[in-house]
Enzyme design. Sequence first.
Site, PDB file in Angstrom:
ATOM      1  N   ARG A  41       0.870  -1.194   0.000  1.00 25.85           N
ATOM      2  CA  ARG A  41       0.000   0.000   0.000  1.00 25.85           C
ATOM      3  C   ARG A  41       0.894   1.226   0.000  1.00 25.85           C
ATOM      4  O   ARG A  41       1.715   1.401   0.906  1.00 25.85           O
ATOM      5  CB  ARG A  41      -0.893  -0.030   1.237  1.00 25.85           C
ATOM      6  CG  ARG A  41      -1.902   1.101   1.362  1.00 25.85           C
ATOM      7  CD  ARG A  41      -2.788   0.849   2.593  1.00 25.85           C
ATOM      8  NE  ARG A  41      -3.965   1.692   2.640  1.00 25.85           N
ATOM      9  CZ  ARG A  41      -4.068   2.776   3.424  1.00 25.85           C
ATOM     10  NH1 ARG A  41      -3.069   3.147   4.201  1.00 25.85           N
ATOM     11  NH2 ARG A  41      -5.175   3.481   3.425  1.00 25.85           N
ATOM     12  N   SER A 117     -12.550  -3.563   0.335  1.00 25.32           N
ATOM     13  CA  SER A 117     -12.797  -2.954   1.646  1.00 25.32           C
ATOM     14  C   SER A 117     -14.288  -2.784   1.831  1.00 25.32           C
ATOM     15  O   SER A 117     -14.984  -2.309   0.920  1.00 25.32           O
ATOM     16  CB  SER A 117     -12.165  -1.560   1.724  1.00 25.32           C
ATOM     17  OG  SER A 117     -10.784  -1.627   1.632  1.00 25.32           O
ATOM     18  N   LYS A 146      -6.065   5.273   8.320  1.00 25.71           N
ATOM     19  CA  LYS A 146      -7.170   5.571   7.395  1.00 25.71           C
ATOM     20  C   LYS A 146      -7.909   6.793   7.948  1.00 25.71           C
ATOM     21  O   LYS A 146      -9.018   6.681   8.497  1.00 25.71           O
ATOM     22  CB  LYS A 146      -8.101   4.355   7.326  1.00 25.71           C
ATOM     23  CG  LYS A 146      -9.144   4.422   6.250  1.00 25.71           C
ATOM     24  CD  LYS A 146      -8.757   3.598   5.052  1.00 25.71           C
ATOM     25  CE  LYS A 146      -9.851   3.639   4.009  1.00 25.71           C
ATOM     26  NZ  LYS A 146      -9.482   2.922   2.804  1.00 25.71           N
TER      27      LYS A 146
HETATM   28  N1  TZP Z   1      -8.926   0.216   5.847  1.00 28.52           N
HETATM   29  C1  TZP Z   1      -9.748   0.289   6.896  1.00 28.52           C
HETATM   30  S1  TZP Z   1      -8.889   0.616   8.321  1.00 28.52           S
HETATM   31  C2  TZP Z   1      -7.410   0.641   7.496  1.00 28.52           C
HETATM   32  C3  TZP Z   1      -7.618   0.423   6.157  1.00 28.52           C
HETATM   33  C4  TZP Z   1      -6.574   0.378   5.135  1.00 28.52           C
HETATM   34  C5  TZP Z   1      -6.101   0.897   8.143  1.00 28.52           C
HETATM   35  C6  TZP Z   1      -5.774  -0.061   9.245  1.00 28.52           C
HETATM   36  O1  TZP Z   1      -4.524   0.277   9.760  1.00 28.52           O
HETATM   37  P1  TZP Z   1      -4.123   0.098  11.272  1.00 28.52           P
HETATM   38  O2  TZP Z   1      -2.825   0.856  11.392  1.00 28.52           O
HETATM   39  O3  TZP Z   1      -3.927  -1.364  11.521  1.00 28.52           O
HETATM   40  O4  TZP Z   1      -5.195   0.693  12.102  1.00 28.52           O
END
Ligand code: TZP
Length: 215
Positions: A41, A117, A146
């Site tokens: 990503r 997602s 996010k």
């Molecule tokens: N989609 C929903 S939450 C998220 C994504 C890409 C990020 C999750 O990252 P983290 O650091 O584990 O909270």
Amino acid sequence: MKSLEHARLYGIADLGYVPEADLERVVDAMCTGGVDVLQLRAKGYAESQIEEFGCRIEPITRAAAVPLIINDFPELVPTIGAQGAHTGQDDRSVSDARWRAGRALSGEVEPPIIGRSTHSIVQAFQATEDGADYIGFGPLFATPTKPGRPAIGLADICEVHARVSVPIFCIGGIHLDNLQAVIDAGAQRIVVVSAILQARDIPRYCRELKSRLPL
Ligand code: TZP
Ligand code: MG
């Protein structure tokens, strides 16, 4: 290659946390720790740059038999030799992504894995109707990874597992200290980004997460 069906821990090499020069080291550490799926990503990077990142890490994930998933750019799947692509609600459709990720150039025999997602049970159900091979479900907790995406909490985890048959990876703000609550709410599979990438010992942190997930 590890199968999605048996996957429990999904790691993301997110260039928002990983310095470019550390990418191979971090991906290697995640694979050593036992991630079952690994996503690249790189928000804000040009496609050509993401292709370069993907080509750098593909030999590492392949040697570890860990499926490599490319975020946002399904057309890079054959170029990189990755196993699939991940799409968000605002991205192209699952079927379009699947077409773009087609394996004509890669020599892979397995069809590409396409993930989606989802942020609600309705979206989760729709994603499977649309042919997604797995879904992300969250963010369970608000997370700086996010920004701007509200937390959905833990209340719907059981119901989404009852209604959706593809693998469901709960995501968003998950770390070792709240994992038990997430499991108790019904989660079987998780995605962890910042907690892994900020861990002092990445392989050890991954092993700890995995040891607490039900098999
Ligand atoms: N989609 C929903 S939450 C998220 C994504 C890409 C990020 C999750 O990252 P983290 O650091 O584990 O909270
Ligand atoms: Mg996206």
